[in-house]
Design a protein around this motif. Structure first.
Motif, PDB file in Angstrom:
ATOM      1  N   GLN A  86      52.190  36.397  52.063  1.00 24.91           N
ATOM      2  CA  GLN A  86      52.849  37.253  51.062  1.00 24.91           C
ATOM      3  C   GLN A  86      53.832  36.448  50.188  1.00 24.91           C
ATOM      4  OE1 GLN A  86      51.499  40.284  51.574  1.00 24.91           O
ATOM      5  NE2 GLN A  86      52.320  41.038  49.639  1.00 24.91           N
ATOM      6  N   GLU A  87      54.474  35.447  50.808  1.00 24.76           N
ATOM      7  CA  GLU A  87      55.484  34.654  50.091  1.00 24.76           C
ATOM      8  C   GLU A  87      54.866  33.766  49.006  1.00 24.76           C
ATOM      9  OE1 GLU A  87      55.158  34.510  53.589  1.00 24.76           O
ATOM     10  OE2 GLU A  87      56.541  36.214  53.670  1.00 24.76           O
ATOM     11  N   ASP A  88      53.537  33.668  48.960  1.00 22.92           N
ATOM     12  CA  ASP A  88      52.872  32.825  47.955  1.00 22.92           C
ATOM     13  C   ASP A  88      52.677  33.551  46.627  1.00 22.92           C
ATOM     14  OD1 ASP A  88      52.491  30.563  49.651  1.00 22.92           O
ATOM     15  OD2 ASP A  88      50.840  31.623  50.623  1.00 22.92           O
TER      16      ASP A  88
ATOM     17  N   ALA B 206      49.005  31.744  35.411  1.00 22.07           N
ATOM     18  CA  ALA B 206      49.568  31.873  34.062  1.00 22.07           C
ATOM     19  C   ALA B 206      49.399  30.579  33.274  1.00 22.07           C
ATOM     20  CB  ALA B 206      51.044  32.248  34.155  1.00 22.07           C
ATOM     21  N   MET B 207      48.972  29.495  33.921  1.00 23.32           N
ATOM     22  CA  MET B 207      48.773  28.227  33.212  1.00 23.32           C
ATOM     23  C   MET B 207      47.572  28.366  32.269  1.00 23.32           C
ATOM     24  SD  MET B 207      49.543  25.489  36.244  1.00 23.32           S
ATOM     25  CE  MET B 207      51.177  24.771  36.237  1.00 23.32           C
ATOM     26  N   PRO B 208      47.627  27.733  31.087  1.00 20.93           N
ATOM     27  CA  PRO B 208      46.579  27.964  30.079  1.00 20.93           C
ATOM     28  C   PRO B 208      45.156  27.745  30.593  1.00 20.93           C
ATOM     29  CG  PRO B 208      48.381  26.675  29.164  1.00 20.93           C
ATOM     30  CD  PRO B 208      48.691  26.841  30.614  1.00 20.93           C
ATOM     31  N   GLY B 209      44.912  26.670  31.324  1.00 14.11           N
ATOM     32  CA  GLY B 209      43.553  26.391  31.800  1.00 14.11           C
ATOM     33  C   GLY B 209      43.098  27.405  32.830  1.00 14.11           C
ATOM     34  N   ALA B 210      43.989  27.743  33.759  1.00 10.36           N
ATOM     35  CA  ALA B 210      43.627  28.700  34.806  1.00 10.36           C
ATOM     36  C   ALA B 210      43.395  30.082  34.200  1.00 10.36           C
ATOM     37  CB  ALA B 210      44.728  28.755  35.865  1.00 10.36           C
ATOM     38  N   GLN B 211      44.250  30.451  33.234  1.00  6.34           N
ATOM     39  CA  GLN B 211      44.078  31.767  32.608  1.00  6.34           C
ATOM     40  C   GLN B 211      42.761  31.824  31.826  1.00  6.34           C
ATOM     41  OE1 GLN B 211      47.574  33.788  30.681  1.00  6.34           O
ATOM     42  NE2 GLN B 211      46.218  33.669  28.924  1.00  6.34           N
ATOM     43  N   SER B 212      42.464  30.772  31.067  1.00  2.00           N
ATOM     44  CA  SER B 212      41.266  30.853  30.224  1.00  2.00           C
ATOM     45  C   SER B 212      39.985  30.690  31.049  1.00  2.00           C
ATOM     46  CB  SER B 212      41.336  29.842  29.077  1.00  2.00           C
ATOM     47  OG  SER B 212      40.859  28.612  29.480  1.00  2.00           O
ATOM     48  N   GLY B 213      40.059  30.113  32.244  1.00  9.63           N
ATOM     49  CA  GLY B 213      38.866  29.971  33.076  1.00  9.63           C
ATOM     50  C   GLY B 213      38.577  31.182  33.945  1.00  9.63           C
ATOM     51  N   THR B 214      39.521  32.139  33.971  1.00 10.76           N
ATOM     52  CA  THR B 214      39.375  33.305  34.850  1.00 10.76           C
ATOM     53  C   THR B 214      39.487  34.591  34.022  1.00 10.76           C
ATOM     54  OG1 THR B 214      41.749  33.356  35.324  1.00 10.76           O
ATOM     55  CG2 THR B 214      40.375  32.013  36.790  1.00 10.76           C
ATOM     56  N   LEU B 215      39.716  35.698  34.701  1.00 13.10           N
ATOM     57  CA  LEU B 215      39.858  36.981  33.996  1.00 13.10           C
ATOM     58  C   LEU B 215      41.318  37.438  33.954  1.00 13.10           C
ATOM     59  CD1 LEU B 215      36.731  38.877  35.375  1.00 13.10           C
ATOM     60  CD2 LEU B 215      37.166  38.329  32.972  1.00 13.10           C
ATOM     61  N   GLN B 216      42.254  36.501  34.205  1.00 12.76           N
ATOM     62  CA  GLN B 216      43.668  36.881  34.219  1.00 12.76           C
ATOM     63  C   GLN B 216      44.194  37.133  32.809  1.00 12.76           C
ATOM     64  OE1 GLN B 216      45.213  37.511  37.089  1.00 12.76           O
ATOM     65  NE2 GLN B 216      43.262  37.003  38.036  1.00 12.76           N
ATOM     66  N   LEU B 217      45.161  38.053  32.724  1.00 11.89           N
ATOM     67  CA  LEU B 217      45.788  38.397  31.441  1.00 11.89           C
ATOM     68  C   LEU B 217      47.132  37.683  31.301  1.00 11.89           C
ATOM     69  CD1 LEU B 217      45.078  42.224  31.456  1.00 11.89           C
ATOM     70  CD2 LEU B 217      44.281  40.592  29.723  1.00 11.89           C
TER      71      LEU B 217
ATOM     72  N   VAL C 124      54.574  41.930  41.185  1.00  5.61           N
ATOM     73  CA  VAL C 124      54.178  43.044  42.064  1.00  5.61           C
ATOM     74  C   VAL C 124      52.661  43.088  42.216  1.00  5.61           C
ATOM     75  CG1 VAL C 124      54.176  45.551  42.304  1.00  5.61           C
ATOM     76  CG2 VAL C 124      56.229  44.379  41.520  1.00  5.61           C
ATOM     77  N   ILE C 125      51.951  42.877  41.117  1.00  3.80           N
ATOM     78  CA  ILE C 125      50.484  42.899  41.207  1.00  3.80           C
ATOM     79  C   ILE C 125      49.989  41.767  42.107  1.00  3.80           C
ATOM     80  CG2 ILE C 125      48.357  42.542  39.874  1.00  3.80           C
ATOM     81  CD1 ILE C 125      49.656  44.228  37.660  1.00  3.80           C
ATOM     82  N   TRP C 126      50.611  40.594  42.014  1.00  3.47           N
ATOM     83  CA  TRP C 126      50.192  39.489  42.890  1.00  3.47           C
ATOM     84  C   TRP C 126      50.531  39.789  44.336  1.00  3.47           C
ATOM     85  CZ3 TRP C 126      46.595  36.117  42.565  1.00  3.47           C
ATOM     86  CH2 TRP C 126      46.112  35.780  41.294  1.00  3.47           C
ATOM     87  N   GLU C 127      51.650  40.465  44.571  1.00  2.14           N
ATOM     88  CA  GLU C 127      51.986  40.836  45.952  1.00  2.14           C
ATOM     89  C   GLU C 127      50.937  41.811  46.497  1.00  2.14           C
ATOM     90  OE1 GLU C 127      56.834  40.240  45.738  1.00  2.14           O
ATOM     91  OE2 GLU C 127      55.952  42.199  45.309  1.00  2.14           O
ATOM     92  N   GLN C 128      50.512  42.757  45.636  1.00  2.00           N
ATOM     93  CA  GLN C 128      49.477  43.714  46.076  1.00  2.00           C
ATOM     94  C   GLN C 128      48.172  42.986  46.390  1.00  2.00           C
ATOM     95  OE1 GLN C 128      49.395  46.367  42.752  1.00  2.00           O
ATOM     96  NE2 GLN C 128      51.174  47.542  43.451  1.00  2.00           N
ATOM     97  N   ARG C 129      47.839  41.988  45.566  1.00  2.96           N
ATOM     98  CA  ARG C 129      46.588  41.247  45.811  1.00  2.96           C
ATOM     99  C   ARG C 129      46.614  40.522  47.145  1.00  2.96           C
ATOM    100  NH1 ARG C 129      46.404  39.063  39.665  1.00  2.96           N
ATOM    101  NH2 ARG C 129      45.217  40.781  38.793  1.00  2.96           N
ATOM    102  N   LEU C 130      47.811  40.223  47.640  1.00  3.53           N
ATOM    103  CA  LEU C 130      47.931  39.504  48.912  1.00  3.53           C
ATOM    104  C   LEU C 130      48.055  40.445  50.102  1.00  3.53           C
ATOM    105  CD1 LEU C 130      50.238  36.539  47.856  1.00  3.53           C
ATOM    106  CD2 LEU C 130      47.814  36.445  48.459  1.00  3.53           C
ATOM    107  N   THR C 131      48.099  41.741  49.844  1.00  5.36           N
ATOM    108  CA  THR C 131      48.145  42.693  50.957  1.00  5.36           C
ATOM    109  C   THR C 131      46.823  42.617  51.710  1.00  5.36           C
ATOM    110  OG1 THR C 131      49.547  44.128  49.652  1.00  5.36           O
ATOM    111  CG2 THR C 131      48.488  45.120  51.561  1.00  5.36           C
ATOM    112  N   PRO C 132      46.869  42.380  53.025  1.00  2.00           N
ATOM    113  CA  PRO C 132      45.615  42.210  53.776  1.00  2.00           C
ATOM    114  C   PRO C 132      44.673  43.394  53.594  1.00  2.00           C
ATOM    115  CG  PRO C 132      47.495  41.635  55.141  1.00  2.00           C
ATOM    116  CD  PRO C 132      48.049  42.236  53.883  1.00  2.00           C
ATOM    117  N   ARG C 133      43.399  43.111  53.371  1.00  2.00           N
ATOM    118  CA  ARG C 133      42.377  44.168  53.328  1.00  2.00           C
ATOM    119  C   ARG C 133      41.078  43.638  53.935  1.00  2.00           C
ATOM    120  NH1 ARG C 133      42.671  42.914  47.554  1.00  2.00           N
ATOM    121  NH2 ARG C 133      40.637  42.140  46.869  1.00  2.00           N
ATOM    122  N   GLU C 134      40.299  44.585  54.409  1.00  2.00           N
ATOM    123  CA  GLU C 134      39.054  44.281  55.121  1.00  2.00           C
ATOM    124  C   GLU C 134      38.169  43.315  54.323  1.00  2.00           C
ATOM    125  OE1 GLU C 134      38.328  45.533  58.107  1.00  2.00           O
ATOM    126  OE2 GLU C 134      36.318  44.653  58.223  1.00  2.00           O
ATOM    127  N   GLY C 135      37.753  42.242  54.978  1.00  2.00           N
ATOM    128  CA  GLY C 135      36.783  41.338  54.364  1.00  2.00           C
ATOM    129  C   GLY C 135      37.339  40.396  53.312  1.00  2.00           C
TER     130      GLY C 135
END
Ligand code: COA
Length: 162
Positions: free
Chosen positions: A10-12, A21-32, A38-49
């Motif tokens: 969670q601390e990551d 948020a880095m230009p290369g990482a943002q343009s290579g993915t679907l990040q806005l 908060v959204i990144w914390e939610q993405r790290l909440t454990p979920r099945e699979g």
């Protein structure tokens, strides 16, 4: 430099937000732009699979790979992969290390047969990494996503374990 692969905690969240948020990482993915902690914390909440790996070098989070197993019972042999490396660490083997960890997990511990991903058709670094890991192109999605004002194509790739 020693690179350690470990599961994300969670601390990551803030380091992952900053990486994507880095230009290369943002343009290579679907990040806005303007990512939210908060959204990144939610993405790290454990979920099945869902397995989230990170690569760390000397205490700095330098890369990330997420593997999501399909929940549909008839597609439990399949997982989807997404990944990115910090712009200032690209081309130094971090992506290869993350992918090796993910394919070992998928093949030898989760018993998966098929790994899937999408990649922008002009992302040569990602294509090189995925082909090296055994992914092959299965199709092209035209006008797949908007990237900095332009609609760009993506390739569907998959790797089958015999
Ligand atoms: C794509 C990405 C994950 C690759 O990770 P990386 O750490 O840079 O890759 P590596 O250093 O492990 O290199 C992997 C292979 O790709 C090759 N490669 C790296 N950059 C390349 C480039 N610009 N063009 C062609 N090949 C390249 C390397 O030579 C290496 O092959 P080799 O081992 O046979 O020499 C990383 O660059 C990245 O995060 N980019 C921005 C976000 C992104 O595009 N994510 C992928 C979304 S699908």
């Amino acid at each position: 430099m020693q690179i350690e692969i470990r599961r994300a905690e969670q601390e990551d969240a803030a380091a992952l937000r900053d990486l994507y948020a880095m230009p290369g990482a943002q343009s290579g993915t679907l990040q806005l732009p303007f990512p939210s902690l908060v959204i990144w914390e939610q993405r790290l909440t454990p979920r099945e699979g869902h397995t989230v790996l990170v690569a760390e070098a000397d205490g700095l989070l330098v890369g990330n790979l997420s593997l999501q197993v399909e929940p549909n019972p008839r597609r439990r042999h399949v997982a989807h992969i997404g990944m990115a490396v910090r712009d200032d660490w690209a081309g130094r083997g971090v992506g290869s290390r993350l992918m090796a960890a993910a394919t070992d997990l998928a093949d030898n511990w989760l018993g998966l047969r098929r790994l899937e991903l999408t990649v922008y058709a002009d992302n040569l670094a990602a294509l090189a990494l995925y082909r090296k890991a055994g992914f092959v192109e299965e199709g092209r999605a035209r006008a797949f996503a908007l990237r900095n004002g332009e609609l760009v194509d993506a390739l569907y790739m998959a790797r089958l374990r015999d």
